[in-house]
Motif scaffolding. Structure first.
Motif, short mmCIF file in Angstrom:
data_model
loop_
_atom_site.label_atom_id
_atom_site.label_comp_id
_atom_site.label_asym_id
_atom_site.label_seq_id
_atom_site.Cartn_x
_atom_site.Cartn_y
_atom_site.Cartn_z
N HIS A 78 0.85 -1.20 0.00
CA HIS A 78 0.00 0.00 0.00
C HIS A 78 0.88 1.24 0.00
CE1 HIS A 78 -2.90 3.05 1.15
NE2 HIS A 78 -3.86 2.18 0.92
N VAL A 79 0.49 2.22 -0.79
CA VAL A 79 1.32 3.42 -0.95
C VAL A 79 1.57 4.14 0.37
CG1 VAL A 79 -0.66 4.93 -1.46
CG2 VAL A 79 1.61 5.53 -2.32
N ARG A 80 0.58 4.04 1.31
CA ARG A 80 0.75 4.74 2.59
C ARG A 80 1.81 4.07 3.46
NH1 ARG A 80 -2.35 3.80 7.11
NH2 ARG A 80 -3.99 2.85 5.88
N GLY A 81 1.98 2.76 3.26
CA GLY A 81 2.89 2.06 4.13
C GLY A 81 4.26 1.79 3.53
N SER A 82 4.46 2.17 2.29
CA SER A 82 5.73 1.86 1.65
C SER A 82 5.96 2.79 0.47
CB SER A 82 5.71 0.41 1.15
OG SER A 82 4.65 0.23 0.23
N HIS A 83 7.20 2.89 0.06
CA HIS A 83 7.55 3.76 -1.06
C HIS A 83 8.54 3.05 -1.96
CE1 HIS A 83 5.57 7.22 0.80
NE2 HIS A 83 6.09 6.81 1.93
N VAL A 84 8.39 3.25 -3.26
CA VAL A 84 9.35 2.72 -4.22
C VAL A 84 10.68 3.45 -4.05
CG1 VAL A 84 9.95 2.66 -6.67
CG2 VAL A 84 7.68 1.93 -5.92
N SER A 85 11.74 2.69 -4.01
CA SER A 85 13.07 3.28 -3.95
C SER A 85 13.61 3.44 -5.36
CB SER A 85 14.02 2.39 -3.13
OG SER A 85 15.36 2.81 -3.31
N LEU A 86 13.78 4.69 -5.78
CA LEU A 86 14.35 4.95 -7.11
C LEU A 86 15.81 4.55 -7.14
CD1 LEU A 86 12.56 8.33 -7.79
CD2 LEU A 86 12.09 6.15 -8.91
N ASP A 87 16.47 4.58 -5.99
CA ASP A 87 17.85 4.08 -5.92
C ASP A 87 17.89 2.59 -6.22
OD1 ASP A 87 19.09 6.49 -5.37
OD2 ASP A 87 18.96 6.24 -3.20
N PHE A 88 16.91 1.87 -5.71
CA PHE A 88 16.82 0.43 -5.98
C PHE A 88 16.65 0.19 -7.49
CE2 PHE A 88 14.23 -3.37 -6.70
CZ PHE A 88 14.96 -4.34 -6.01
N MET A 89 15.75 0.96 -8.11
CA MET A 89 15.52 0.81 -9.54
C MET A 89 16.76 1.19 -10.35
SD MET A 89 11.58 2.14 -9.93
CE MET A 89 11.27 1.23 -11.45
N ALA A 90 17.43 2.24 -9.91
CA ALA A 90 18.67 2.65 -10.58
C ALA A 90 19.72 1.56 -10.47
CB ALA A 90 19.18 3.96 -9.97
N GLY A 91 19.75 0.88 -9.31
CA GLY A 91 20.69 -0.22 -9.12
C GLY A 91 20.42 -1.37 -10.07
N LEU A 92 19.14 -1.67 -10.31
CA LEU A 92 18.81 -2.72 -11.27
C LEU A 92 19.27 -2.32 -12.67
CD1 LEU A 92 15.14 -3.75 -10.24
CD2 LEU A 92 17.30 -4.86 -9.61
N ALA A 93 19.03 -1.07 -13.02
CA ALA A 93 19.46 -0.59 -14.34
C ALA A 93 20.97 -0.68 -14.48
CB ALA A 93 18.98 0.84 -14.55
N GLU A 94 21.67 -0.38 -13.41
CA GLU A 94 23.14 -0.46 -13.43
C GLU A 94 23.59 -1.89 -13.67
OE1 GLU A 94 26.93 1.24 -10.85
OE2 GLU A 94 24.97 0.95 -9.88
N GLN A 95 22.91 -2.85 -13.03
CA GLN A 95 23.25 -4.26 -13.24
C GLN A 95 22.99 -4.69 -14.67
OE1 GLN A 95 21.88 -7.11 -10.14
NE2 GLN A 95 21.28 -5.30 -8.95
N CYS A 96 22.10 -3.99 -15.35
CA CYS A 96 21.78 -4.31 -16.74
C CYS A 96 22.67 -3.55 -17.72
CB CYS A 96 20.31 -3.99 -17.03
SG CYS A 96 19.15 -5.03 -16.12
N GLY A 97 23.67 -2.84 -17.21
CA GLY A 97 24.63 -2.16 -18.07
C GLY A 97 24.21 -0.79 -18.54
N ALA A 98 23.26 -0.16 -17.85
CA ALA A 98 22.82 1.19 -18.24
C ALA A 98 23.94 2.19 -18.04
CB ALA A 98 21.60 1.60 -17.41
N PRO A 99 24.05 3.17 -18.91
CA PRO A 99 25.08 4.21 -18.73
C PRO A 99 24.78 5.08 -17.52
CG PRO A 99 23.66 4.72 -20.60
CD PRO A 99 23.30 3.34 -20.16
N ALA A 100 25.81 5.76 -17.04
CA ALA A 100 25.69 6.56 -15.82
C ALA A 100 24.63 7.64 -15.96
CB ALA A 100 27.04 7.19 -15.49
N SER A 101 24.50 8.22 -17.16
CA SER A 101 23.52 9.29 -17.35
C SER A 101 22.08 8.78 -17.16
CB SER A 101 23.67 9.90 -18.75
OG SER A 101 23.48 8.91 -19.75
N VAL A 102 21.83 7.56 -17.61
CA VAL A 102 20.49 6.97 -17.47
C VAL A 102 20.23 6.61 -16.01
CG1 VAL A 102 19.01 5.02 -18.10
CG2 VAL A 102 20.43 6.13 -19.83
N ILE A 103 21.23 6.07 -15.36
CA ILE A 103 21.10 5.73 -13.94
C ILE A 103 20.76 6.99 -13.13
CG2 ILE A 103 22.36 4.90 -11.92
CD1 ILE A 103 23.95 3.10 -13.89
N ALA A 104 21.45 8.08 -13.44
CA ALA A 104 21.18 9.35 -12.75
C ALA A 104 19.76 9.83 -13.04
CB ALA A 104 22.19 10.40 -13.17
#
Length: 371
Positions: A281-307
């Motif tokens: 539930h949105v009230r009890g939790s929040h998506v971590s954009l850092d977490f998503m950026a970390g996944l993108a990094e593991q997939c070889g995304a460039p630094a500009s996209v991660i940022a």
């Protein structure tokens, strides 16, 4: 949750309400009192489970020669219940020659049970055990003297019950023709997680009773519609809307010995699951954009996209950035992370598959160990 209700929640002043079972009991007591005395009453007090009591107003009374009908209005408090404001009616009459017999049934707008697994007799009205007990008790109280020489017949009916039922899980559960008369405490707690959890358990019980060994767990109606297209051969009772209760639903599947669960949803809820959040539930939790950026990094995304992902507004926005930049493997990795978390919640006792949709229903990724 609407802003005005959220404000009440913060202040601790959310208004409780009464279940359809309590409302039906009040209407029945009022009808019996009017049948016995010939005079309508404006309100009644009924006993609730656990020693509580509730006083409800009576909307209208109709006294006829051999029967009486009363209606009470279902008040769900601040809970967004589809039955809020519905008329719950009770028609009562005496049965000559049957002393002590109490016959309680459902009429127009009260559903009938057509599938097993609900703990209710097939073909009977969908009046759950606690409301049935409350109704039996109130009949005995209000017509105690009359029951010494005759029986009492009670018919609970809901004028708009059939159209209201379409907005509930009743059609999925095999309850046809109307709503259910529900309630375990007699009181509705606004935005109760307990009621949603009970609905999940009930849906799974029906699926199991109908012979299903696979549950398709979706985050809502839209993801369910998309999942039906992916699994067209599975019957309706295999599809269970788990809402925000991902961890709980998977745990229940494992406890109830379902062989396989498919979790189907969109990027936001799936990301929360991948992060290890059991209740999304949105009230009890929040998506971590850092977490998503970390996944993108593991997939070889460039630094500009991660940022750029780290500065996204929402999980959906982050997904759009991933798609725009063709970050290969992101959705697959996200689904794998969901699998790992849900596998842990099920203690490894359940086969799992994760399906991720885009917002047009296209399958972006599917993951299970065998895929």
């Amino acid at each position: 949750m609407p802003p005005e209700v959220e404000e009440k929640r913060k202040k601790g002043i959310l208004r409780t309400g009464y279940t359809t079972g309590t409302t039906a009991t009040a209407a029945t007591k009022a009808a019996l009192l009017a049948l016995v005395t010939g005079r309508p009453v404006e309100q009644v007090t009924v006993s609730l489970p656990k020693g509580r009591a509730a006083t409800l107003k009576i909307a209208w009374t109709k006294i006829e020669d051999d029967k009486t009908t009363c209606a009470a209005i279902k008040d769900g408090g601040d809970d967004p219940d589809v039955t809020h404001g519905a008329e719950i009616c009770s028609t009562v009459s005496f049965i000559d020659g049957n002393p002590g017999v109490i016959n309680i049934d459902g009429g127009k707008g009260v559903g009938r049970v057509t599938k097993p697994g609900l703990g209710l007799e097939m073909g009977r009205a969908a009046i759950n055990p606690t409301p049935m007990k409350m109704l039996m008790q109130v009949v005995d109280e209000a017509a105690h003297e009359q029951l010494k020489t005759k029986g009492v017949k009670v018919v609970i009916w809901v004028p708009k019950g059939e159209e209201l039922a379409i907005k509930t899980d009743n059609p999925r559960l095999g309850i046809v023709g109307g709503i259910s008369i529900l309630g375990t405490t007699g009181i509705v707690l606004p935005y109760s997680t307990a009621s949603f959890a009970a609905a999940i358990r009930q849906s799974l019980d029906v699926a199991i009773a109908m012979g299903a060994d696979t549950a398709i767990l979706t985050t809502g109606g839209r993801s369910e519609d998309f999942a039906r297209a992916v699994f067209p051969d599975l019957p309706e009772h295999s599809f269970v809307q788990m809402g925000d209760f991902a961890g709980y639903s998977v745990d229940q599947c494992a406890r109830k010995n379902i062989k396989k669960a498919v979790i189907a949803g969109f990027i936001g809820k799936l990301t929360k699951m991948a992060m290890g959040i059991k209740q999304t539930h949105v009230r009890g939790s929040h998506v971590s954009l850092d977490f998503m950026a970390g996944l993108a990094e593991q997939c070889g995304a460039p630094a500009s996209v991660i940022a750029e992902i780290r500065q996204a507004n929402t999980a959906r926005h982050a997904g759009e950035i991933v798609a725009k930049n063709n970050i290969s493997g992101f959705s697959d990795l996200l689904c794998k992370k969901v699998y790992e978390q849900m596998r842990e919640h099920s203690k490894g006792q359940l086969a799992l598959e994760i399906v991720m949709f885009d917002f047009d229903g296209k399958v972006l990724a599917r993951y299970s160990p065998s895929s």
